[in-house]
Design a protein around this motif. Structure first.
Motif, PDB file in Angstrom:
ATOM      1  N   LEU A  14      18.271  34.807  77.249  1.00 12.06           N
ATOM      2  CA  LEU A  14      17.051  34.320  77.895  1.00 12.06           C
ATOM      3  C   LEU A  14      16.171  33.722  76.795  1.00 12.06           C
ATOM      4  O   LEU A  14      16.133  34.237  75.673  1.00 12.06           O
ATOM      5  N   PRO A  15      15.448  32.648  77.140  1.00  6.87           N
ATOM      6  CA  PRO A  15      14.678  31.951  76.098  1.00  6.87           C
ATOM      7  C   PRO A  15      13.732  32.871  75.320  1.00  6.87           C
ATOM      8  O   PRO A  15      13.557  32.717  74.127  1.00  6.87           O
ATOM      9  N   ARG A  16      13.155  33.853  75.984  1.00  7.28           N
ATOM     10  CA  ARG A  16      12.222  34.698  75.255  1.00  7.28           C
ATOM     11  C   ARG A  16      12.800  36.082  75.001  1.00  7.28           C
ATOM     12  O   ARG A  16      12.068  37.075  74.920  1.00  7.28           O
ATOM     13  N   ARG A  21      10.151  31.964  71.088  1.00  5.32           N
ATOM     14  CA  ARG A  21      10.925  31.407  72.191  1.00  5.32           C
ATOM     15  C   ARG A  21      11.949  30.389  71.686  1.00  5.32           C
ATOM     16  O   ARG A  21      11.612  29.502  70.907  1.00  5.32           O
ATOM     17  N   ARG A  61      15.706  26.621  76.014  1.00  2.50           N
ATOM     18  CA  ARG A  61      16.681  26.979  77.045  1.00  2.50           C
ATOM     19  C   ARG A  61      17.873  26.022  76.961  1.00  2.50           C
ATOM     20  O   ARG A  61      17.700  24.796  77.020  1.00  2.50           O
ATOM     21  N   GLU A  95       9.993  26.996  83.175  1.00  2.97           N
ATOM     22  CA  GLU A  95      11.426  26.794  83.414  1.00  2.97           C
ATOM     23  C   GLU A  95      11.973  27.945  84.244  1.00  2.97           C
ATOM     24  O   GLU A  95      11.684  29.111  83.987  1.00  2.97           O
ATOM     25  N   TYR A  96      12.781  27.561  85.210  1.00  2.00           N
ATOM     26  CA  TYR A  96      13.371  28.517  86.144  1.00  2.00           C
ATOM     27  C   TYR A  96      14.873  28.536  85.917  1.00  2.00           C
ATOM     28  O   TYR A  96      15.463  27.494  85.595  1.00  2.00           O
ATOM     29  N   THR A 156       4.413  28.681  77.849  1.00  2.00           N
ATOM     30  CA  THR A 156       5.655  28.380  78.561  1.00  2.00           C
ATOM     31  C   THR A 156       6.046  29.578  79.400  1.00  2.00           C
ATOM     32  O   THR A 156       6.162  30.693  78.899  1.00  2.00           O
ATOM     33  N   ASP A 171       8.848  31.350  81.643  1.00  2.87           N
ATOM     34  CA  ASP A 171      10.268  31.387  81.991  1.00  2.87           C
ATOM     35  C   ASP A 171      10.483  32.355  83.125  1.00  2.87           C
ATOM     36  O   ASP A 171      10.084  33.528  83.020  1.00  2.87           O
ATOM     37  N   CYS A 172      11.084  31.883  84.192  1.00  2.00           N
ATOM     38  CA  CYS A 172      11.397  32.742  85.330  1.00  2.00           C
ATOM     39  C   CYS A 172      12.906  32.808  85.458  1.00  2.00           C
ATOM     40  O   CYS A 172      13.541  31.799  85.809  1.00  2.00           O
ATOM     41  N   ASP A 173      13.486  33.936  85.149  1.00  5.19           N
ATOM     42  CA  ASP A 173      14.935  34.089  85.222  1.00  5.19           C
ATOM     43  C   ASP A 173      15.300  35.098  86.284  1.00  5.19           C
ATOM     44  O   ASP A 173      14.964  36.285  86.182  1.00  5.19           O
TER      45      ASP A 173
END
Lengths: 237, 237, 237, 237, 237, 237
Positions: free
Chosen positions: A66-68, A73, A76, E62-63, E113, E115-117
């Protein structure tokens, strides 16, 4: 000497949570201390084209972060439009290791895809991935037997993996991020629970290492991995 | 026992031709028997962004195969639009190995790019690449000193690489294609001429290998690589 | 007047080495002076989808340059993830020229892929590629007949190519890099050994050229190409 | 003899509509019979990196076809993620031709981007593009002078382009689609209104062509292009 | 009537876990029943190029979905080399919604930023993402104030989102996967806790919907979102 | 109050030109004032893989803008190698809207591809695209019936679309570019000529909007779209 206060051969606490997500045939959250990886095993009928009609199965793997999951970060990879060399290298390593654990003939013309997604990184993500993926694989194989997709158990042996390295001149096991980023040498070892080797990857980051140091790291890896086999077995019972 | 009739520890004839092409600062054709690789070293001023202002240099590498270097034609990666995982993995290995041979501080803010292009493949292309690239690197460093780009020799030691493996149950050195495609285990070893290790990558292709077999392969690799150092030195004199 | 001291119509020494690499059905190293290109012809059963079932074959081509074939290193196209417009244009030219040399019906439903890889560049790489590829093609066709893949010889005529141009106001043949980069006009001509034209591509780089100058360049090209046919024939005997 | 009933040297009706769209500094709809292309010229301050600080300008071009400009729908290149070799080849040709019409020094450090978008295709799209783009370029240059971006007129001469070919054994001018797809030879010629050549690209599609036939096609092209210059001039007055 | 036994306006149990992972400035696991999404907010200095020097900040998003978050494994977008249209559409929606919650001037030249994962999907992933991301955003803003990166609170209001739809002819709130895949109409609504609308996206999947039905869905959405605001506030205290 | 002098509910003059290009089964140029879009409908036998054998058809759409359809030139997506998120979002919207107009069963296993290419942009390109595409679709369906590809008319109702928004605090219909870029809220509405809704997408650009404002915009959209239905009908008679 170690930032974490661990002794040289001491690994981090290992936690293995099965059925972590609902849909996959095998789904495991593995934690090596602060390193956390979701490992899923997905069963699909059929095999890649190059194997069609050979009467055997296939295991493939994909690794991602995961990016973070990291301190700062990372971009992606899906948005960058390509996977880094490191990502592909780890994906290939995981797949190769797991294929070595299974009798592909006994798998029939089925494919198991392993996904290892790091949600939090603190060193050792590839070894945690392999160790967790093997448990997810067992669950997926059990699912296949329960569903009569296969008749026998294709598992030849359990596998697990640990990183060892030379940190401040001393061999240490299961490096966390502060150690990993400062280590002179980094070595990843994949073993079977029958005491044999699947993969050894040792890299001098700063200083070349001696044959002797390699020997010491290998011995330390063996002990550490045996603890991982205990954790896997506990989780599977 | 070996298809080529060689003894278990015997490597193929090694030929190193310097100044193989005209434009590169270092240009070497290296042959391990029928495996032939063009290795060039290109000197460029400046360093990648992540190193700017740190007062040190960089070495990077790219590996490629001509589409018909192999028995059947491979798809050209430039036309496919991406490099395979294998290509990237080997490129990273070559770069890492050569960086370990050089004092990057002494290189100043300059970059050396190594290109290893396989024109004919018969097993062992990555180890031939590393061994040849080290000679091309020496030529490039000499060029830099002659042009007063650097004042001291950044080379810490020579490096060379060999593949060893378990073939029909026996450890063998410098596997050619027929052996490589049938080997139980494959191990690539990168060493310094001071007898230390830069990289060890052992992979069980079919059967896990024992700690003992690993030991035997390492010893065999050591002897084989020493012959490569002789060939490098002869070429450089 | 020419940097190389050649007379206006004089081409560089041409060397054609057959069986340069081991695996391809046709493999040629062609040298136009310091320009060196490996041309291979690979035979594969089957044809691209758009030709399926039409009872005829196909010839395709791909051109590439090793990153350090040039004075300063070019970016590797496989790593950039795409081929430049120039690369694609030359690939298309080579393929079109060779298809014009062959009766595709007589080739059966087989594909020959030509790879032209420049290992050292000094102007004229596309014309050297075409001239060398035609020899590799002949070897591949001979292989096909020897293996009974085809019954008749599909070759209609040999083809060869030369560059001509206006350099310092004078028509010259076979421009090397110093001439090519300074020429007012650059023209590539592909001919058959029956004295006909396959392709003519003339471009004013700096100054438009007259119908008269075009005439002179065409005549000069004709003479130069006839020398190439001699070199091809010598190599094939 | 020609499907359209035209005489061998006769071109299709040419229509040039200026200010076809509102935003571009030059915007032209050009029609060669049923072939219809929108040509725009966009003025931007600055030049590509490789020209920075050289005190001269640049002209670049991009060619595209609407997916249903053709008889059957073509895949949209933006959605395919890459431009075909043909598209890139034509884009490069248009840019090269227009650069040859302009004194880049007199353009200052400005860039003119030509976009040629085919909305309906019936053969000859690249020659229509060049002919229309030259008119759009003139409008853009006039705009630049009116806005005092440049002080002198950089245009050295008008350019125009026509296709000629051998169809059923006879030279013909301005091939439409039915002719183009059946022609033995296809040649595109770009000329200046001072009677000189900018680009000649002749390709044998089926049969090699003789030096004589080339001569005839060149003469025919010259006459045809002169008619295009008349059309351009009429449109510009 | 609903597969889950819920009443028409009843949403699933909502769980919000803050500080779910260690490194991000804001990190939330949000669960809408079986839908589970990790939302992180990462603070970085600087803004995208198009905003440089304007004295205001930016929020982007970002998703992504883990490949086996779904019933059958989806292809990993990083490996496919591109994000689907759906992924990009949802990423844009999340970013737009969160930007509407913040005074970008008060953010200074900083970028957040999101991020939704999705680690497990059961319908409503985009609305869960927005609702969870707003909590992660609050944590990130608090971090920025604690670190004196900003002096005032840029948050204008909380935002949250819910899906409503027509299922078997009746308006329902918070559709799970079985409902979502069978709904006649699907509408996503993003609201502020001041009772205003940020985004409304209604789509007829099977049958067009009336102005009246739209009215009913809007009213239902308003009630549902108010429950989400309660859950957010509880989590933040 | 409006820059164009229109009253709040007044739409721009609408022009619909059928058979705008020659090859497509349906080809329409639609103009909403200065916004001009070419909409083509292409009929192809067969359906995408996921629909094979289900006995029904498919409608898909692609949206694009010519690089200089806008005030300043946009980068060509084909040359950038990917479509923007905005492009994909609009393509998906157009396709979804048109599929809602058609009984896919009655279409048989055929695919209609809609291409909407903006040649001049002045706000409202997506709503003009949908409105024009519906006319092109009718022409394509008539073609299919004339050719006996289908036996019944699959069209369930006409569809059309308009943008409405809040501009300077007032609801307005059919925003042009100056309004669009300054509007507080932007809403796109797709309706059937039976008075029902296909799609509603409202976005707060600057300020959240109230339920009341939404109501007003919806009413205004209804009136505006009815005028579009009149224009469509006039064009089809």
């Amino acid at each position: 000497m170690r930032p974490s206060g661990r002794t040289t051969g001491q690994i981090r606490p290992v936690t293995i949570t099965r059925q972590f997500t609902a849909h996959a045939e095998g789904s495991v959250l593995i934690e090596f201390g602060e390193t956390k990886v979701i490992c899923t095993a997905s069963v699909e009928e059929g095999v890649p084209r190059f194997l069609k009609g050979e009467g055997k199965g296939w295991i493939t793997a994909e690794y991602g972060m995961l990016p973070r999951s990291t301190h700062t970060r990372m971009r992606r990879e899906a948005s960058a439009g390509k996977q880094s060399g490191r990502t592909q290298e780890i994906s290939r390593l995981i797949a190769r290791a797991l294929r070595a654990a299974v009798d592909l003939k006994a798998l029939g013309e089925n494919t198991i895809t392993i996904d290892c997604d790091v949600i939090q990184a603190d060193g050792g993500t590839r070894t945690a991935s392999i160790t967790g993926a093997c448990v997810a694989l067992v669950d997926a194989l059990n699912y296949m037997r329960a569903k009569d997709i296969i008749q026998t158990n294709p598992l030849k042996h359990m596998i697990a993996a640990i990183s060892v390295g030379i940190y401040k001149g001393e061999p240490v096991a299961d490096l966390d991020y502060p150690e990993d980023s400062a280590a002179e040498t980094d070595m990843n070892v994949v073993m079977t629970d029958t005491g044999k080797l699947i993969e050894v990857q040792g890299t001098a980051e700063e200083e070349p290492f001696s044959f002797d140091e390699m020997q010491q790291m290998m011995t330390m890896a063996k002990h550490a991995i045996n603890e991982l086999f205990d954790a896997q077995k506990a989780a599977l019972n």
